[in-house]
Design an enzyme around this catalytic site. Structure first.
Site, PDB file in Angstrom:
ATOM      1  N   HIS A   1      25.090  64.953 -71.309  1.00 51.99           N
ATOM      2  CA  HIS A   1      26.086  63.947 -71.826  1.00 51.99           C
ATOM      3  C   HIS A   1      27.438  64.048 -71.350  1.00 51.99           C
ATOM      4  O   HIS A   1      27.777  63.067 -70.740  1.00 51.99           O
ATOM      5  CB  HIS A   1      26.032  63.940 -73.143  1.00 51.99           C
TER       6      HIS A   1
ATOM      7  N   ASP B   1      19.102  59.943 -71.027  1.00 52.20           N
ATOM      8  CA  ASP B   1      20.257  60.640 -71.379  1.00 52.20           C
ATOM      9  C   ASP B   1      20.964  59.648 -72.544  1.00 52.20           C
ATOM     10  O   ASP B   1      21.190  58.605 -72.059  1.00 52.20           O
ATOM     11  CB  ASP B   1      21.050  60.979 -70.498  1.00 52.20           C
ATOM     12  N   HIS B   2      20.838  59.826 -73.839  1.00 43.91           N
ATOM     13  CA  HIS B   2      20.991  58.675 -74.664  1.00 43.91           C
ATOM     14  C   HIS B   2      22.591  58.057 -74.345  1.00 43.91           C
ATOM     15  O   HIS B   2      22.913  57.230 -74.880  1.00 43.91           O
ATOM     16  CB  HIS B   2      20.634  58.735 -76.149  1.00 43.91           C
TER      17      HIS B   2
END
Ligand code: BG6
Length: 481
Positions: free
Chosen positions: A240, A177-178
């Site tokens: 996010h 999950d950046h």
């Protein structure tokens, strides 16, 4: 400022989908930057693997172009670029067939860390994992990296987890999950757990409410078709925003290590109450010509949301009674992601009614202009008695840490963590499933309601209903600017 960096071992990294957008835009430029900083040991190799027929020279040329396109010229030192391109190889591979796999096996060298980055459609995860394992390309120490979307609901996420688990152990799987790789998101943990100041107040007794905003100015642009099958709840909230919420709401883990962190995040997700229909507002930007969601999505009847606002409740001792308001959307007024913790009123004012009290708010700005801002009450200077005023203790990280502050992109950090074998900033399988288990009923409820999302003007702060969600509770969203 000289950064202290934990060294990594020599590695072979294979990028499946190496010719795709994510690889060209983020993964390869990120690796180049780490190489430039001297963080990639000599002898490491990056192997591109994709369907396109090309040889390693053509791949190197493609990567050279990608670096010029996505990095500023000042970062592209000819000798450094040449050294980086030298590290690259390419194999044409058929994820679902036999072609290319023996070539890939031949390229692997013993005694190095092996990592496989699956920058491909999730439907291919199982096929690739199977071939990597069955052909002996991956071993017990290898790592496999996967990207979102990790499923479109609980059932599909479970199926993906199961197909990876047939070939790899959980401690080999790195679900990206950046947002967790963003410097300022990691700062959330530092602010909470490296200071004594906030933690005693970090609960329902002192926190009135929390706002989490991720606003984007871009529309769905060229991704219309993908996005229309997803929408803001799947695209941003399930992953996010959920991660941001967890970092704000979780109990202090005993250590900053993968399972201690992920156990605490999981408890937050499991403590989320179901959302009532009246506590979700969906929106769609409706503008002229191309600046219109329906046009960009290529679907005149679309009911997919490009904006969502919701009010969440966490049923545990720490947070019972403190609402968390989330909003995220595309084509909004500004690109601004922030978390605002609004504290309650002091129990008694010694300064009398005439002094207007304003809340203390701690704002953590995630992007752009990363920093923190704490609004506190002070005495207004000058004669005339004790008049109060709220001011900002405002800190921009760029100013506080120096103009040359170079915040690395999330992918740089995350890929190096894969090589180091550190899963702290990656999602565990049960965490992803718990997030879907909470999101699924929200999606079903929306489906059952069958209404169209409310329209909003491109460049605005979202639909009217989102403002009402706050006004009803006698609260206001912070301005998006
Ligand atoms: C992606 C979403 O995961 O995150 C995109 O699919 C979104 O729709 C993007 O634009 C936002 O990321 P960032 O790093 O630009 O905030």
């Amino acid at each position: 400022m000289v950064a202290r960096v934990i060294p990594v071992d020599c590695f072979d990294l294979v990028i499946f989908g190496a010719t795709g957008d994510l690889s060209r835009r983020k993964i390869l430029p990120g690796l180049y930057r780490r190489w430039k900083e001297g963080q990639i040991p000599e002898g490491s190799r990056i192997v591109g693997a994709a369907r396109s027929e090309m040889d390693s020279d053509a791949f190197r040329a493609m990567v050279g172009d990608a670096l010029s396109e996505f990095l500023p010229e000042r970062e592209l030192l000819p000798e450094t670029v040449a050294g980086f391109l030298d590290m690259l190889d390419y194999v044409t591979i058929d994820a679902r067939g036999d072609a290319g796999w023996p070539d890939l096996a031949n390229l692997m060298r013993a005694g190095k860390v092996r990592a496989f980055y699956l920058s491909v459609a999730p439907a291919l995860f199982g096929d690739i994992a199977k071939r990597l394992k069955e052909r002996g390309i991956a071993d017990r120490d290898s790592r496999i990296v996967v990207e979102k979307p990790f499923g479109k609901d609980l059932e599909t996420a479970r199926a993906l987890n199961a197909s990876l688990a047939s070939y790899f152990n959980e401690d080999q799987i790195y679900r990206i999950d950046h947002y967790l790789g963003k410097e300022t998101v990691q700062n959330l943990m530092a602010v909470r757990f490296a200071n004594i100041l906030f933690e005693p107040l970090w609960n329902a007794q002192y926190v009135d409410h929390v706002q989490i905003t991720v606003a984007e100015t871009v529309g769905v642009g060229g991704r219309g078709e993908y996005y229309d099958n997803s929408g803001a709840i799947r695209d941003m909230v399930q992953n996010h925003m959920m991660q941001l919420l967890c970092l704000i709401a979780m109990e202090p883990p005993s250590r900053f290590d993968p399972d201690a962190m992920r156990d605490e995040k999981l408890k937050v997700i499991r403590a989320l109450d179901p959302v009532a229909p009246s506590e979700v507002v969906r929106g769609q930007y409706r503008g002229k010509d191309d600046d219109d969601y329906l046009t960009q999505a290529g679907n005149p009847d679309s009911r997919t949301e490009s904006f969502v606002a919701m009010k969440l409740h966490i049923s545990n001792w720490r947070w019972k009674g403190t609402p968390f308001y989330l909003r995220t959307g595309k084509r909004l007024r500004a690109r601004a992601s922030e978390i605002a913790i609004t504290f309650k009123e002091p129990p008694h004012s010694i300064f009398g009614e005439s002094n207007q009290w304003r809340e203390n708010v701690l704002v953590i700005r995630l992007q752009p202009d990363e920093g923190m801002d704490l609004r506190v009450m002070i005495k207004e200077p000058g004669p005339g008695g004790m008049r109060l005023k709220d001011v900002a203790l405002d800190m921009s990280f760029a100013e506080a840490l120096g103009d040359d502050l170079d915040i690395p992109d999330a992918y740089e950090r995350l890929i190096m963590d894969v090589i180091r074998g550190n899963q702290t900033l990656f999602m565990r399988g049960d965490e992803v499933e718990a997030a879907w288990a909470w999101v699924d009923p929200v999606l079903e409820m929306m489906e059952a309601r069958g209404d169209k999302p409310e329209s909003y003007e491109p460049g605005s702060a979202g639909p009217e209903g989102s403002l009402m969600l706050m006004h009803r509770d006698d609260r206001r969203w912070r301005e998006i600017k």
